[in-house]
Design a protein around this motif. Structure first.
Motif, PDB file in Angstrom:
ATOM      1  N   VAL A  10      55.899   7.603  29.933  1.00  0.00           N
ATOM      2  CA  VAL A  10      56.041   7.460  31.380  1.00  0.00           C
ATOM      3  C   VAL A  10      57.220   6.534  31.654  1.00  0.00           C
ATOM      4  O   VAL A  10      57.177   5.343  31.331  1.00  0.00           O
ATOM      5  CB  VAL A  10      54.759   6.880  32.001  1.00  0.00           C
ATOM      6  CG1 VAL A  10      54.955   6.636  33.501  1.00  0.00           C
ATOM      7  CG2 VAL A  10      53.576   7.815  31.758  1.00  0.00           C
ATOM      8  N   GLU A 183      49.441   0.997  39.018  1.00  0.00           N
ATOM      9  CA  GLU A 183      49.508   2.453  39.124  1.00  0.00           C
ATOM     10  C   GLU A 183      50.281   3.077  37.967  1.00  0.00           C
ATOM     11  O   GLU A 183      49.901   4.108  37.416  1.00  0.00           O
ATOM     12  CB  GLU A 183      50.132   2.864  40.463  1.00  0.00           C
ATOM     13  CG  GLU A 183      49.196   2.733  41.652  1.00  0.00           C
ATOM     14  CD  GLU A 183      47.884   3.501  41.454  1.00  0.00           C
ATOM     15  OE1 GLU A 183      47.946   4.676  41.037  1.00  0.00           O
ATOM     16  OE2 GLU A 183      46.826   2.920  41.706  1.00  0.00           O
ATOM     17  N   THR A 184      51.394   2.429  37.593  1.00  0.00           N
ATOM     18  CA  THR A 184      52.180   2.925  36.458  1.00  0.00           C
ATOM     19  C   THR A 184      51.391   2.794  35.169  1.00  0.00           C
ATOM     20  O   THR A 184      51.406   3.697  34.326  1.00  0.00           O
ATOM     21  CB  THR A 184      53.504   2.144  36.338  1.00  0.00           C
ATOM     22  OG1 THR A 184      54.219   2.252  37.573  1.00  0.00           O
ATOM     23  CG2 THR A 184      54.352   2.682  35.206  1.00  0.00           C
ATOM     24  N   LYS A 186      48.183   2.905  34.850  1.00  0.00           N
ATOM     25  CA  LYS A 186      47.163   3.968  34.853  1.00  0.00           C
ATOM     26  C   LYS A 186      47.742   5.269  34.328  1.00  0.00           C
ATOM     27  O   LYS A 186      47.092   5.990  33.561  1.00  0.00           O
ATOM     28  CB  LYS A 186      46.616   4.181  36.278  1.00  0.00           C
ATOM     29  CG  LYS A 186      45.610   3.142  36.735  1.00  0.00           C
ATOM     30  CD  LYS A 186      45.091   3.475  38.122  1.00  0.00           C
ATOM     31  CE  LYS A 186      44.096   2.443  38.607  1.00  0.00           C
ATOM     32  NZ  LYS A 186      43.605   2.743  39.976  1.00  0.00           N
ATOM     33  N   ARG A 187      48.967   5.574  34.746  1.00  0.00           N
ATOM     34  CA  ARG A 187      49.617   6.804  34.270  1.00  0.00           C
ATOM     35  C   ARG A 187      49.870   6.738  32.772  1.00  0.00           C
ATOM     36  O   ARG A 187      49.705   7.727  32.052  1.00  0.00           O
ATOM     37  CB  ARG A 187      50.934   7.015  35.026  1.00  0.00           C
ATOM     38  CG  ARG A 187      50.762   7.396  36.493  1.00  0.00           C
ATOM     39  CD  ARG A 187      52.076   7.299  37.240  1.00  0.00           C
ATOM     40  NE  ARG A 187      53.126   8.083  36.612  1.00  0.00           N
ATOM     41  CZ  ARG A 187      54.428   7.842  36.771  1.00  0.00           C
ATOM     42  NH1 ARG A 187      54.837   6.816  37.502  1.00  0.00           N
ATOM     43  NH2 ARG A 187      55.317   8.613  36.163  1.00  0.00           N
ATOM     44  N   GLU A 190      46.617   7.289  30.985  1.00  0.00           N
ATOM     45  CA  GLU A 190      46.206   8.695  31.056  1.00  0.00           C
ATOM     46  C   GLU A 190      46.931   9.538  30.014  1.00  0.00           C
ATOM     47  O   GLU A 190      46.359  10.504  29.484  1.00  0.00           O
ATOM     48  CB  GLU A 190      46.475   9.238  32.465  1.00  0.00           C
ATOM     49  CG  GLU A 190      45.929  10.630  32.715  1.00  0.00           C
ATOM     50  CD  GLU A 190      44.420  10.740  32.595  1.00  0.00           C
ATOM     51  OE1 GLU A 190      43.939  11.785  32.084  1.00  0.00           O
ATOM     52  OE2 GLU A 190      43.712   9.789  32.986  1.00  0.00           O
TER      53      GLU A 190
END
Length: 279
Positions: A10, A183-184, A186-187, A190
């Motif tokens: 990411v 948020e980053t 979390k990505r 994932e």
């Protein structure tokens, strides 16, 4: 050639801009950031995304810049001369090509990773200035000049353990990988742990950021460490309620994945003791 991240990596918008600017300018990309934030992996993912091979040069405290060019094995040549070996008549038999030479002579463009440049002596970056600028170097033993067939994409990483010379910095495009926001992160999680339950992830990341932001922490846990911690949580099949911290020590479950020295463990134990005293 445009880099936009990969399925396994990411990349934030500012990081992709930095990579692509470096490629356009044909200047080395100098990447700094906390250990464990994906600096080394970035080079591998750039190579993967652009469909290029990668040459990796991992720098140590004893590494000299000349080793990236080549090494002349005079000892082996002397031994072979004493043994009457015919190889001794060609000096090329005793020259070991370094990582820069390998990148320069490649049949197609490659990604060259110079990893943890700040580990080496302070003169190390200066000793590479001309080679990285002109994309060539001279081999004194053979009298030949090695020139890059294709200018490599160069990624240089640093953990900021020592300052790099201004003359070296001037030749690089610089980017600092900041620790990712929630948020980053979390990505990123994932990607590595697809399908993780939202409630478990939210509880774990809330606790992780609380630990990371604890005043007085000697080494803050990084991205790689939270991924290891979550891997253990999933392996143990823990539920959100199981992550509650022990009130006697305030240490998180499986804290060895997050805290890497005894001073930080003792810090949480002291905080728990003070909390009990106030209670």
């Amino acid at each position: 050639m445009k880099f936009n991240g990969t399925e396994q990596y990411v990349a934030t918008d500012d990081l992709t801009v930095a990579v692509n600017a470096s490629v356009t300018l044909e200047r080395p990309l100098l990447v700094k950031g906390e250990p464990g934030t994906g600096k080394t992996e970035l080079a591998r993912q750039v190579a993967s995304a652009l469909g290029l091979p990668i040459v990796e040069w991992h720098v140590k405290s004893t590494t000299k810049a000349a080793q990236g060019l080549y090494e002349y094995d005079a000892v082996s040549r002397l031994r072979d001369s004493q043994l009457g070996d015919e190889r001794v008549h060609d000096v090329r038999n005793y020259i070991r090509k370094g990582k820069l030479w390998q990148a320069f002579e490649a049949d197609a463009k490659v990604v060259l990773l110079i990893d943890e440049i700040d580990k080496a002596d302070i003169e190390f970056p200066n000793d590479l200035l001309q080679e990285l600028d002109r994309m060539e170097f001279h081999v004194y033993e053979t009298g030949e000049t090695v020139r890059a067939r294709h200018r490599p994409i160069i990624v240089i990483t640093s953990n900021n353990e020592k300052e790099l010379p201004d003359a070296f910095l001037r030749r690089c495009f610089f980017h600092y990988i900041r620790f990712p926001e929630a948020e980053t992160l979390k990505r990123i999680v994932e990607v590595h742990h697809p399908g993780i339950k939202e409630t478990l992830l939210a509880t774990a990341l809330t606790q992780f950021y609380e630990i990371r932001e604890t005043p007085g922490l000697k080494k803050k846990p990084s991205t790689s460490e939270v991924l290891d911690w979550l891997k253990l949580i999933l392996a143990e099949d823990l539920a959100p309620k199981d992550l509650a911290r022990d009130t006697r020590s305030l240490l998180p479950k499986l804290h060895g994945a997050l805290l890497k020295n005894e001073q930080d463990v003792a810090l949480f134990e002291r905080l728990a003791f003070l909390a009990r005293g106030r209670g």
